[in-house]
Scaffold this motif. Structure first.
Motif, PDB file in Angstrom:
ATOM      1  N   GLY A  56     -19.670  16.612  -5.164  1.00 43.38           N
ATOM      2  CA  GLY A  56     -20.655  15.996  -6.127  1.00 43.38           C
ATOM      3  C   GLY A  56     -19.873  15.560  -7.431  1.00 43.38           C
ATOM      4  N   GLU A  57     -20.398  15.127  -8.492  1.00 43.85           N
ATOM      5  CA  GLU A  57     -19.651  14.766  -9.597  1.00 43.85           C
ATOM      6  C   GLU A  57     -19.583  16.000 -10.779  1.00 43.85           C
ATOM      7  OE1 GLU A  57     -23.831  12.741 -11.973  1.00 43.85           O
ATOM      8  OE2 GLU A  57     -21.833  11.353 -11.412  1.00 43.85           O
ATOM      9  N   ASN A  58     -20.510  16.853 -10.364  1.00 44.88           N
ATOM     10  CA  ASN A  58     -20.651  18.165 -10.961  1.00 44.88           C
ATOM     11  C   ASN A  58     -19.623  19.367 -10.696  1.00 44.88           C
ATOM     12  OD1 ASN A  58     -22.488  16.892 -13.169  1.00 44.88           O
ATOM     13  ND2 ASN A  58     -23.957  17.248 -11.744  1.00 44.88           N
ATOM     14  N   PHE A  59     -18.745  19.099  -9.988  1.00 47.26           N
ATOM     15  CA  PHE A  59     -18.133  20.062  -9.485  1.00 47.26           C
ATOM     16  C   PHE A  59     -16.499  19.774  -9.862  1.00 47.26           C
ATOM     17  CE2 PHE A  59     -21.203  19.977  -5.832  1.00 47.26           C
ATOM     18  CZ  PHE A  59     -21.785  21.251  -6.582  1.00 47.26           C
ATOM     19  N   ILE A  60     -15.902  20.814 -10.304  1.00 49.79           N
ATOM     20  CA  ILE A  60     -14.182  20.490 -10.488  1.00 49.79           C
ATOM     21  C   ILE A  60     -13.460  21.438  -9.363  1.00 49.79           C
ATOM     22  CG2 ILE A  60     -12.487  21.085 -12.240  1.00 49.79           C
ATOM     23  CD1 ILE A  60     -14.890  21.478 -14.259  1.00 49.79           C
ATOM     24  N   CYS A  61     -12.571  20.440  -8.655  1.00 45.93           N
ATOM     25  CA  CYS A  61     -11.724  21.067  -7.867  1.00 45.93           C
ATOM     26  C   CYS A  61     -10.317  21.531  -8.490  1.00 45.93           C
ATOM     27  CB  CYS A  61     -11.478  19.972  -6.633  1.00 45.93           C
ATOM     28  SG  CYS A  61     -12.853  19.501  -5.525  1.00 45.93           S
ATOM     29  N   LEU A  62      -9.923  22.554  -8.175  1.00 43.41           N
ATOM     30  CA  LEU A  62      -8.491  22.856  -8.518  1.00 43.41           C
ATOM     31  C   LEU A  62      -7.667  23.421  -7.501  1.00 43.41           C
ATOM     32  CD1 LEU A  62      -7.582  24.568 -11.901  1.00 43.41           C
ATOM     33  CD2 LEU A  62      -6.607  25.547  -9.670  1.00 43.41           C
ATOM     34  N   ASP A  63      -6.525  22.918  -7.260  1.00 51.52           N
ATOM     35  CA  ASP A  63      -5.503  23.514  -6.298  1.00 51.52           C
ATOM     36  C   ASP A  63      -4.212  23.190  -6.836  1.00 51.52           C
ATOM     37  OD1 ASP A  63      -5.957  24.001  -2.957  1.00 51.52           O
ATOM     38  OD2 ASP A  63      -4.069  23.514  -3.509  1.00 51.52           O
ATOM     39  N   ILE A  64      -3.334  24.460  -6.467  1.00 48.34           N
ATOM     40  CA  ILE A  64      -2.051  24.471  -6.668  1.00 48.34           C
ATOM     41  C   ILE A  64      -1.165  23.116  -6.167  1.00 48.34           C
ATOM     42  CG2 ILE A  64      -0.977  25.973  -5.019  1.00 48.34           C
ATOM     43  CD1 ILE A  64       0.360  27.462  -7.033  1.00 48.34           C
ATOM     44  N   SER A  65      -1.600  22.755  -5.023  1.00 48.41           N
ATOM     45  CA  SER A  65      -0.969  21.636  -4.124  1.00 48.41           C
ATOM     46  C   SER A  65      -1.453  20.116  -4.773  1.00 48.41           C
ATOM     47  CB  SER A  65      -1.445  21.725  -2.583  1.00 48.41           C
ATOM     48  OG  SER A  65      -0.984  20.449  -2.208  1.00 48.41           O
ATOM     49  N   PHE A  66      -0.321  19.567  -5.298  1.00 43.87           N
ATOM     50  CA  PHE A  66      -0.693  18.162  -5.803  1.00 43.87           C
ATOM     51  C   PHE A  66      -1.209  17.182  -4.756  1.00 43.87           C
ATOM     52  CE2 PHE A  66       0.468  13.750  -6.463  1.00 43.87           C
ATOM     53  CZ  PHE A  66      -0.095  13.494  -7.723  1.00 43.87           C
ATOM     54  N   LYS A  67      -0.685  17.490  -3.508  1.00 41.85           N
ATOM     55  CA  LYS A  67      -1.611  16.698  -2.218  1.00 41.85           C
ATOM     56  C   LYS A  67      -2.953  17.111  -2.176  1.00 41.85           C
ATOM     57  CE  LYS A  67       2.098  13.964  -1.043  1.00 41.85           C
ATOM     58  NZ  LYS A  67       1.870  12.431  -1.099  1.00 41.85           N
ATOM     59  N   MET A  68      -3.013  18.138  -2.054  1.00 45.45           N
ATOM     60  CA  MET A  68      -4.568  18.714  -2.058  1.00 45.45           C
ATOM     61  C   MET A  68      -5.462  18.131  -3.046  1.00 45.45           C
ATOM     62  SD  MET A  68      -5.081  20.396   0.756  1.00 45.45           S
ATOM     63  CE  MET A  68      -4.373  21.533   2.188  1.00 45.45           C
ATOM     64  N   ALA A  69      -4.886  18.139  -4.321  1.00 40.74           N
ATOM     65  CA  ALA A  69      -5.672  17.535  -5.533  1.00 40.74           C
ATOM     66  C   ALA A  69      -5.893  16.048  -5.303  1.00 40.74           C
ATOM     67  CB  ALA A  69      -5.024  17.946  -6.601  1.00 40.74           C
ATOM     68  N   GLU A  70      -4.903  15.439  -4.801  1.00 40.20           N
ATOM     69  CA  GLU A  70      -4.865  14.109  -4.527  1.00 40.20           C
ATOM     70  C   GLU A  70      -6.135  13.549  -3.506  1.00 40.20           C
ATOM     71  OE1 GLU A  70      -1.290  12.034  -2.837  1.00 40.20           O
ATOM     72  OE2 GLU A  70      -1.331  11.077  -4.778  1.00 40.20           O
ATOM     73  N   LEU A  71      -6.089  14.197  -2.537  1.00 39.41           N
ATOM     74  CA  LEU A  71      -6.916  14.121  -1.511  1.00 39.41           C
ATOM     75  C   LEU A  71      -8.362  14.281  -2.165  1.00 39.41           C
ATOM     76  CD1 LEU A  71      -5.537  15.518   1.613  1.00 39.41           C
ATOM     77  CD2 LEU A  71      -5.767  13.006   0.965  1.00 39.41           C
ATOM     78  N   CYS A  72      -8.869  15.376  -3.008  1.00 39.23           N
ATOM     79  CA  CYS A  72      -9.693  15.348  -3.868  1.00 39.23           C
ATOM     80  C   CYS A  72     -10.171  14.228  -4.498  1.00 39.23           C
ATOM     81  CB  CYS A  72      -9.904  16.844  -4.557  1.00 39.23           C
ATOM     82  SG  CYS A  72      -9.880  18.225  -3.610  1.00 39.23           S
ATOM     83  N   ARG A  73      -9.470  13.514  -5.220  1.00 39.55           N
ATOM     84  CA  ARG A  73      -9.479  12.290  -6.036  1.00 39.55           C
ATOM     85  C   ARG A  73      -9.788  11.232  -5.358  1.00 39.55           C
ATOM     86  NH1 ARG A  73      -5.256  14.846  -9.275  1.00 39.55           N
ATOM     87  NH2 ARG A  73      -3.573  13.664  -8.318  1.00 39.55           N
ATOM     88  N   GLU A  74      -9.286  11.138  -4.240  1.00 40.98           N
ATOM     89  CA  GLU A  74      -9.702   9.982  -3.070  1.00 40.98           C
ATOM     90  C   GLU A  74     -10.965  10.369  -2.573  1.00 40.98           C
ATOM     91  OE1 GLU A  74      -6.769   9.946  -0.024  1.00 40.98           O
ATOM     92  OE2 GLU A  74      -4.969   9.580  -1.324  1.00 40.98           O
ATOM     93  N   ARG A  75     -11.821  11.371  -2.849  1.00 43.41           N
ATOM     94  CA  ARG A  75     -13.059  11.584  -2.214  1.00 43.41           C
ATOM     95  C   ARG A  75     -13.904  11.387  -3.415  1.00 43.41           C
ATOM     96  NH1 ARG A  75     -13.633  16.856   0.973  1.00 43.41           N
ATOM     97  NH2 ARG A  75     -15.623  15.837   1.388  1.00 43.41           N
ATOM     98  N   ALA A  76     -13.499  11.055  -4.625  1.00 47.88           N
ATOM     99  CA  ALA A  76     -14.166  10.840  -5.968  1.00 47.88           C
ATOM    100  C   ALA A  76     -14.456  12.191  -6.451  1.00 47.88           C
ATOM    101  CB  ALA A  76     -15.369   9.966  -5.896  1.00 47.88           C
ATOM    102  N   LEU A  77     -13.882  12.947  -6.173  1.00 49.02           N
ATOM    103  CA  LEU A  77     -14.049  14.503  -6.777  1.00 49.02           C
ATOM    104  C   LEU A  77     -13.248  14.460  -8.167  1.00 49.02           C
ATOM    105  CD1 LEU A  77     -14.305  16.539  -3.710  1.00 49.02           C
ATOM    106  CD2 LEU A  77     -16.224  15.889  -5.041  1.00 49.02           C
ATOM    107  N   LEU A  78     -13.857  15.127  -9.151  1.00 45.90           N
ATOM    108  CA  LEU A  78     -12.990  15.578 -10.172  1.00 45.90           C
ATOM    109  C   LEU A  78     -12.161  16.479  -9.852  1.00 45.90           C
ATOM    110  CD1 LEU A  78     -12.417  15.479 -13.295  1.00 45.90           C
ATOM    111  CD2 LEU A  78     -14.211  17.044 -13.714  1.00 45.90           C
ATOM    112  N   SER A  79     -10.734  16.379  -9.916  1.00 51.04           N
ATOM    113  CA  SER A  79      -9.884  17.225  -9.229  1.00 51.04           C
ATOM    114  C   SER A  79      -8.485  17.566 -10.390  1.00 51.04           C
ATOM    115  CB  SER A  79      -9.096  16.628  -8.283  1.00 51.04           C
ATOM    116  OG  SER A  79      -8.025  17.432  -7.520  1.00 51.04           O
ATOM    117  N   ILE A  80      -8.181  18.842 -10.337  1.00 53.31           N
ATOM    118  CA  ILE A  80      -7.213  19.244 -11.380  1.00 53.31           C
ATOM    119  C   ILE A  80      -6.142  19.949 -10.316  1.00 53.31           C
ATOM    120  CG2 ILE A  80      -6.045  20.849 -13.136  1.00 53.31           C
ATOM    121  CD1 ILE A  80      -9.194  20.563 -14.250  1.00 53.31           C
ATOM    122  N   CYS A  81      -4.865  19.840 -10.691  1.00 53.75           N
ATOM    123  CA  CYS A  81      -3.730  20.612  -9.930  1.00 53.75           C
ATOM    124  C   CYS A  81      -3.180  21.671 -10.799  1.00 53.75           C
ATOM    125  CB  CYS A  81      -2.383  19.566  -9.606  1.00 53.75           C
ATOM    126  SG  CYS A  81      -1.010  20.386  -8.537  1.00 53.75           S
TER     127      CYS A  81
END
Length: 238
Positions: A56-81
């Motif tokens: 959902g748009e009201n969640f913030i994903c954070l992961d130490i892996s850039f690739k993981m964060a990238e996949l979150c963004r591809e799913r239209a999630l707000l993502s931070i590495c």
């Protein structure tokens, strides 16, 4: 070790969803707990992986892996590495945080205080974390195959409680025991390494690897002891 962990999870990003069986089970339990409380958004997901836990748009994903964060963004999630031990967020900036199967890779004396710092007053934190006793059968086979091969040390349950309760009022907790038997050692190991959870301390020699597979094939079983704990930010300054 942190750079090795980051690299391993980036390499496993595309296979994560295929092998994250245990993570999905624990995550489902975690989400049920969140539904018991009147949580406020946005919700910060620490160690989000591919973003399967929250959507959902009201969640913030954070992961130490850039690739993981990238996949979150591809799913239209707000993502931070970013690193859970040094969160790239302002103090008291989010009302709710969750973490599923990820903080065992961190120093709890750094990551949990960071969660406390970024949560707003009265903020809620929902945590699931595998503890000592996890991967017992696999580790036992490794030790027989090579008595010099160091295995990953999961945190003690007591340690998690001690650090958590210094910063949060414990609202409730549950212990989970997850277990599954597989057809072979190769298949079982895939459900550990396929998500990026490779041993960061070294590799087995061929003779040791063969011995490990022979032993583990007798009982190719993966098990996790998981602590699920919910807390409210204590009303004090660090």
């Amino acid at each position: 070790m942190k750079e090795i962990v980051k690299r391993n999870f980036s390499l496993a990003a595309k296979s994560y969803s295929k092998y994250s069986l245990f993570q999905r089970i624990a995550g489902g339990k975690l989400l049920k707990r969140i539904s018991f409380f009147n949580v406020k958004e946005p919700i910060l997901d620490l160690g989000s992986g591919t973003g399967e836990l929250l959507n959902g748009e009201n969640f913030i994903c954070l992961d130490i892996s850039f690739k993981m964060a990238e996949l979150c963004r591809e799913r239209a999630l707000l993502s931070i590495c970013g690193d859970a031990e040094e969160l790239p967020l302002k103090s008291e900036s989010v009302p709710t945080a969750v973490s599923n199967f990820s903080l065992q890779w961190t120093e709890l004396n750094k990551s949990i205080p960071e969660v406390y710092r970024v949560l707003k007053k009265g903020g809620l934190f929902f945590l699931s974390i595998p503890v000592k006793g996890s991967l017992r059968t696999l580790f036992s086979a490794l030790r027989v195959a090579s008595d010099k091969f160091p295995t990953f040390k999961f945190p003690e349950e007591k340690e998690v409680f001690e650090v958590f309760s210094r910063f949060f009022d414990v609202l409730e907790f549950e212990r989970l025991y997850l277990e599954r038997k597989f057809k072979s050692a190769r298949e079982a190991v895939k459900f550990v390494t396929g998500i990026g959870a490779k041993n960061p301390f070294g590799n087995l020699r061929y003779s040791e690897l063969k011995k490990f597979r022979d032993i583990f094939n007798r009982e190719p079983k993966i098990e996790y002891r998981v602590l699920i704990i919910s807390g409210k930010k204590l009303p004090r300054e660090l």
